[in-house]
Design an enzyme around this catalytic site. Sequence first.
Site: not given
Ligand code: ZN
Length: 190
Positions: A48, A53, A137, A140
């Site tokens: 993922g 990121q 995710e 994030h």
């Molecule tokens: Zn991560």
Amino acid sequence: MIMTLRTILNYPDPRLRTLAKPVTVFDDSLKTLIDDMFQTMYAAKGIGLAATQIDEHIQLIVMDLSEDGSQPRVFINPKVTPLVDELFGYEEGCLSVPEYYDKVARPKRVKIEAVDAAGQAFVEEAEGLLAVCIQHEIDHLNGKIFVDYLSKLKQDRARDKVRKVIKQREKDAEHKSMKPICQKRIKEHS
Ligand code: ZN
């Protein structure tokens, strides 16, 4: 199709704390970004990747939970709602915290509401790895990292680990880039 490998930000890079904005335009540049993210995720052997990121602060997640990279999935503007109180502990890892793993407990069963790459909204219920991964995710996109759930001591440990891994990767890259020069020198001498 031309795809680009993107640089993944490493913990504790402050850019990982940025709040992602909802996606409003579904155009070719979004498609290119999605392709880049898959390419980057597969190259790093991840399951993922959130846009955060790679320093793109929009609500976009790519995922592939299959063993052979055959089930690419896209989640845009995703929301999760827990369906049970029960928590499920899973040993998590993260491409932004390389080679560090630890157990995090999250709601076991969740409802996912999101939009796919074509702009179509969908709803599904998830448990197991999908439930873990989508919650990881979405964190994030909200500037949160799985190590935030851990003790201060473990966070320090994660930070040290990432520092070591980065140093080693730099050494390996340096070694690789030096090789041709060495070989050339040998040739000149022979
Ligand atoms: Zn991560």
